[in-house]
Every structure is written in structure tokens, then in C-alpha cells.
Enzyme design. Structure first.
Site, PDB file in Angstrom:
ATOM      1  N   PHE A 144       1.808  -3.494   3.925  1.00 20.39           N
ATOM      2  CA  PHE A 144       2.146  -4.801   4.477  1.00 20.39           C
ATOM      3  C   PHE A 144       3.612  -5.116   4.159  1.00 20.39           C
ATOM      4  CE2 PHE A 144      -2.337  -6.964   4.434  1.00 20.39           C
ATOM      5  CZ  PHE A 144      -2.760  -6.082   5.393  1.00 20.39           C
TER       6      PHE A 144
ATOM      7  N   HIS B 243      -9.763   2.386   0.559  1.00 19.78           N
ATOM      8  CA  HIS B 243      -8.318   2.162   0.507  1.00 19.78           C
ATOM      9  C   HIS B 243      -7.956   1.550  -0.848  1.00 19.78           C
ATOM     10  CE1 HIS B 243      -4.274   1.441   1.343  1.00 19.78           C
ATOM     11  NE2 HIS B 243      -4.352   0.501   2.269  1.00 19.78           N
TER      12      HIS B 243
ATOM     13  N   LYS C 252      -9.267   8.499   2.886  1.00 22.41           N
ATOM     14  CA  LYS C 252      -9.741   7.123   2.650  1.00 22.41           C
ATOM     15  C   LYS C 252     -11.138   6.917   3.212  1.00 22.41           C
ATOM     16  CE  LYS C 252      -5.225   4.799   2.490  1.00 22.41           C
ATOM     17  NZ  LYS C 252      -4.349   5.964   2.812  1.00 22.41           N
TER      18      LYS C 252
ATOM     19  N   GLU D  24       0.044   5.487  13.624  1.00 20.82           N
ATOM     20  CA  GLU D  24       0.399   6.683  12.848  1.00 20.82           C
ATOM     21  C   GLU D  24       0.246   7.939  13.702  1.00 20.82           C
ATOM     22  OE1 GLU D  24      -0.486   8.820   8.521  1.00 20.82           O
ATOM     23  OE2 GLU D  24      -1.851   7.259   9.257  1.00 20.82           O
TER      24      GLU D  24
ATOM     25  N   HIS E 156      -2.267   8.217   6.343  1.00 23.05           N
ATOM     26  CA  HIS E 156      -2.529   6.906   5.731  1.00 23.05           C
ATOM     27  C   HIS E 156      -3.826   6.336   6.281  1.00 23.05           C
ATOM     28  CE1 HIS E 156      -1.754   3.059   3.859  1.00 23.05           C
ATOM     29  NE2 HIS E 156      -1.918   2.458   5.030  1.00 23.05           N
TER      30      HIS E 156
ATOM     31  N   CYS F 155       0.801  -1.227   0.000  1.00 22.97           N
ATOM     32  CA  CYS F 155       0.000   0.000   0.000  1.00 22.97           C
ATOM     33  C   CYS F 155       0.831   1.273   0.000  1.00 22.97           C
ATOM     34  CB  CYS F 155      -0.953  -0.003   1.194  1.00 22.97           C
ATOM     35  SG  CYS F 155      -2.028  -1.450   1.200  1.00 22.97           S
TER      36      CYS F 155
END
Length: 417
Positions: free
Chosen positions: A404, A343, A338, A317, A306, A166
Site C-alpha cells: 500500500f 499474506h 501466499k 503483476e 506477490h 507489504c
């Protein structure tokens, strides 16, 4: 080596909020959700039965018949947004001294997942004459979007695909920034695309318990930073940016949206799918990007987080941001778009980069929708813009993406002066 200035001269976007930059930005400003029931396949047996699909996508508006026939959906999205960005930039191959001065660096997480899934189903289900389509391999290859974009526009310089889950499109943007900054290219089309609303993707992410299962209320399911968040909403789409060396852009009289001034990548070295609980990698990534830009966190006016709406990811975050801010929260506004687009995996950073550029241009912070009650673990004083957009002079905007495998990528945009 003298460092070159890198400016943005063209934009293209495609998401559940619209089929061009204007509609994406207008709907983001208004706080609209792109989530709805999945129509691409029968999702009745899936734990999650909704996603952020692109409405009324017609590739023939920008692509010819052969481009469509020979391309996976993720490549069609890439070509579509690259064509919008090129048109927006008013850029043609004839304006370059050499086709080797221009390149493509693209990002994706899954590549041709639609093609792979379709071909395998047809192979397994055909007992009489199992065979594959001749375009199977070139359609599903993960690098094909960057290759096809270069063919469409005749760009013969640097060309490859960045794959960091991502964080992919931010990684691609960073690489494009560096190649131009180092004088190895004059123009690079960069960004990312993904088309992950498939049975395999939805089933796989459901198995990871990463997706929201708020099937009764899809439009309110993506709720970053909310105390009641339960996972992310899958999205799809693409975005493209034309990055250009400043003197080259100036010489051809290009309009300039803004300047890319810093970028960085780090690794969490922690877990296959979870972010570092204290945001250690994210914090250092932001710090490095800002140092390259010659800035401090106190200089950032807007941060596009994010924040995917997962219980652990959002908090890690915020911990990273809070640690950098050291209690001085007054100047910085944060939002998570998002909540509206879903996403987009490897395309997320590219769409959010465009939101950052537009935020600088219009002096407006887009909202985080659906966030009703902030997670009590979020430090008091952190300014997360919820429900509605706010007007604000924005000179510097920062965008985070995490993937990931522990990949972190941050880019920093600045008002062009």
C-alpha cells in the site's frame, strides 16, 4: 568502489506452515494450506473469521523469559527466526573482527499492533485507575525488533527498520544487500515480521474489502490468479536471512545457500491501496533488479509472485511480467505461495525469499494451491504452477513484493557457483 559478492549463509522461518525452515518448506512443497478459524479473539461479528495463524508457537524454545515479557509478538517472531538463522549459519560474534562489522536491517508493516491494541483497550476500560504498562512504548515501537535482535547477538553495526507496507522485508533485504555490497558491513541479519491477526487489523482490512470472506472454506480461500478469487487471507509470522560478504563467509567455512545478485525498489505513484493497473511500477522494478544482476527476464527460472489473491493486484503483476517476457513464456515458471501461508504483510517477502532459496537448492517450484480456473484475462502461455510442485533446475529465482502506498520491491537470487 569494488562491489562485494553477497551470499546467504543462514535461514529462519515461522508461519502458519510451521515453526522452522524445514517444516515451512516441506509443507509448501506438499501444497498445504495454513488457513483456519481465528482463535486469538472472538471473530463472530467480523466479515472474515479465519486467517493463517502460527500453530503451537512457543517462544520459550528460543527466547528467555525477559525477552518474551518485554517484547510484542512481532518482535518475538523476529527474535525467534533470527535465532534459527544464526544457529543455521553457525555464526558467533567471536568470528567477527569487530561487532561493528555486523548489523540488522529488519522489515515490518505494523510493528507492535498487538501491544497497542491491548493497552488502549485496558486504558479505555479502566475507569478507576487508567494507566499504561511501563513496557508499552518499547513493545509497540515499529523499530524495536531490529534493536532487540542486535542486543541479543551483540551486533553493533548498521541497525534500522524498513517500513514500506507489504514490501517491507524485501526493502530490508535490498538495503542489507547494498550495505554489504558497498563494503559497509560483513554480516547483516535481515528479514521481516508481522503479527496482524488482531481485531483492529482484521476489521480495518475488512473495511477496505481486501480480505476473502470465504468463511465456509478457509483452506481454499487464498486462490491467486483464480477467476473466482475474492481477496487475501491474513497471515502472520517472520523470516530471517543471514547475508554475508562472500570472502568473509569463505574464510570461516560457512555453508552457502545461494547468492543475492540484484534488488530494486520503485513507486507506482498511482493510488493509496491499489497497484498500477498496467503494472508499470512493478515492471520497472523487476527490470532494474535484473539489470543490476546482469541478467534478463529470460534468465529467470522461477518467479515467486506477490499475488495475494485480490482481483486487481494479481492481474497488474501478471501484466508487468507478461510485458517483460514479450510473449516468450516457455522458460519461466510462476507460483504464489501466499495461497498456503496467507499474506504476512511486512513479513511476506522474507518468507518468500526463503522459498526462492530453497527452490534453487532443491530444484523444485512450489505450487499455487486452490487455483482451479485461471482468470481469463491472464495471457495464454503464462506458466503458473498450480495444485502440485514441479521439479525443475533453477539457477535464478526472482521474488516480488508490493505494498500500500505504491511501494514495489524485487529481489533476485542466484545459484551459488
Amino acid at each position: 568502489m569494488n562491489s562485494k559478492r553477497v551470499v546467504i549463509t543462514g535461514l529462519g522461518a515461522l508461519s502458519a506452515l510451521g515453526n522452522d525452515v524445514t517444516s515451512n518448506w516441506e509443507n509448501a512443497k506438499q501444497g498445504k494450506s495454513g488457513a483456519a478459524a481465528i482463535s486469538y479473539f472472538n471473530a463472530e461479528k467480523f466479515k472474515t473469521r479465519f486467517a493463517c495463524q502460527i500453530p503451537n508457537f512457543d517462544p520459550s524454545q528460543r527466547l528467555d523469559r525477559n525477552e518474551i515479557k518485554r517484547s510484542d509478538l512481532y518482535t518475538q517472531y523476529a527474535l525467534y527466526t533470527a535465532a534459527e538463522a544464526m544457529e543455521d549459519a553457525g555464526l558467533e560474534l567471536s568470528q567477527l573482527e569487530s561487532p561493528f562489522d555486523a548489523g540488522v536491517i529488519w522489515g515490518t508493516s505494523q510493528g507492535g499492533m498487538n501491544t497497542f491494541e491491548k493497552e488502549m483497550k485496558e486504558f479505555v476500560g479502566n475507569d478507576l485507575s487508567p494507566r499504561f504498562n511501563p513496557f508499552f512504548i518499547p513493545k509497540y515501537l515499529i523499530n524495536m525488533a531490529s534493536g532487540v535482535i542486535s542486543m541479543k547477538f551483540g551486533f553493533m553495526g548498521i541497525n534500522y527498520t524498513s517500513v514500506t507496507a507489504c514490501a517491507s522485508s524485501n526493502s530490508a533485504i535490498m538495503d542489507a544487500f547494498n550495505y554489504i555490497k558497498w563494503g559497509k558491513a560483513k554480516v547483516i541479519i535481515t528479514g521481516g515480521s508481522d503479527s496482524p491477526i488482531t481485531e483492529a487489523s482484521m476489521g480495518g482490512f475488512n473495511a477496505l474489502k481486501a480480505l476473502s470472506t470465504r468463511n465456509e472454506s478457509p483452506q481454499s480461500a487464498s486462490r491467486p490468479f483464480d477467476a473466482d478469487r475474492d481477496g487475501f487471507v491474513m497471515g502472520e509470522g517472520a523470516a530471517a536471512l543471514i547475508l554475508e560478504e562472500y570472502e568473509h563467509a569463505k574464510k570461516r567455512g560457512a555453508k552457502i545457500y545461494g547468492e543475492l545478485v540484484g534488488a530494486a525498489m520503485t513507486a507506482d505513484a498511482y493510488h493509496l491501496t491499489a497497484t498500477h493497473p498496467e503494472g508499470a511500477g512493478a515492471k520497472h522494478c523487476m527490470k532494474l533488479a535484473l539489470e543490476e544482476a546482469g541478467l534478463k527476464i529470460q534468465d529467470v527460472d522461477y518467479l515467486n509472485a506477490h499475488a495475494t489473491s485480490t482481483p486487481t493486484g494479481d492481474l497488474s503483476e501478471i501484466k508487468a511480467i507478461s510485458s517483460l517476457l514479450d510473449g516468450k513464456y516457455d522458460h519461466l515458471h510462476i507460483s504464489a505461495t501466499k495461497s498456503m501461508t496467507g499474506h504476512l504483510l511486512g513479513a511476506a517477502g522474507a518468507v518468500e525469499a526463503i522459498f526462492c532459496v530453497k527452490a534453487i537448492n532443491e530444484g523444485l517450484v512450489p505450487p499455487t494451491i486452490n487455483t482451479e480456473t485461471l482468470d481469463p484475462a491472464i495471457p495464454e502461455g503464462i506458466q503458473i504452477v498450480t495444485k502440485t510442485a514441479i521439479e525443475k533446475k533453477i539457477k535464478v529465482a526472482l521474488s516480488n513484493t508490493f505494498g500500500f502506498g505504491g511501494h514495489n520491491a524485487t529481489v533476485v537470487f542466484k545459484e551459488f557457483v
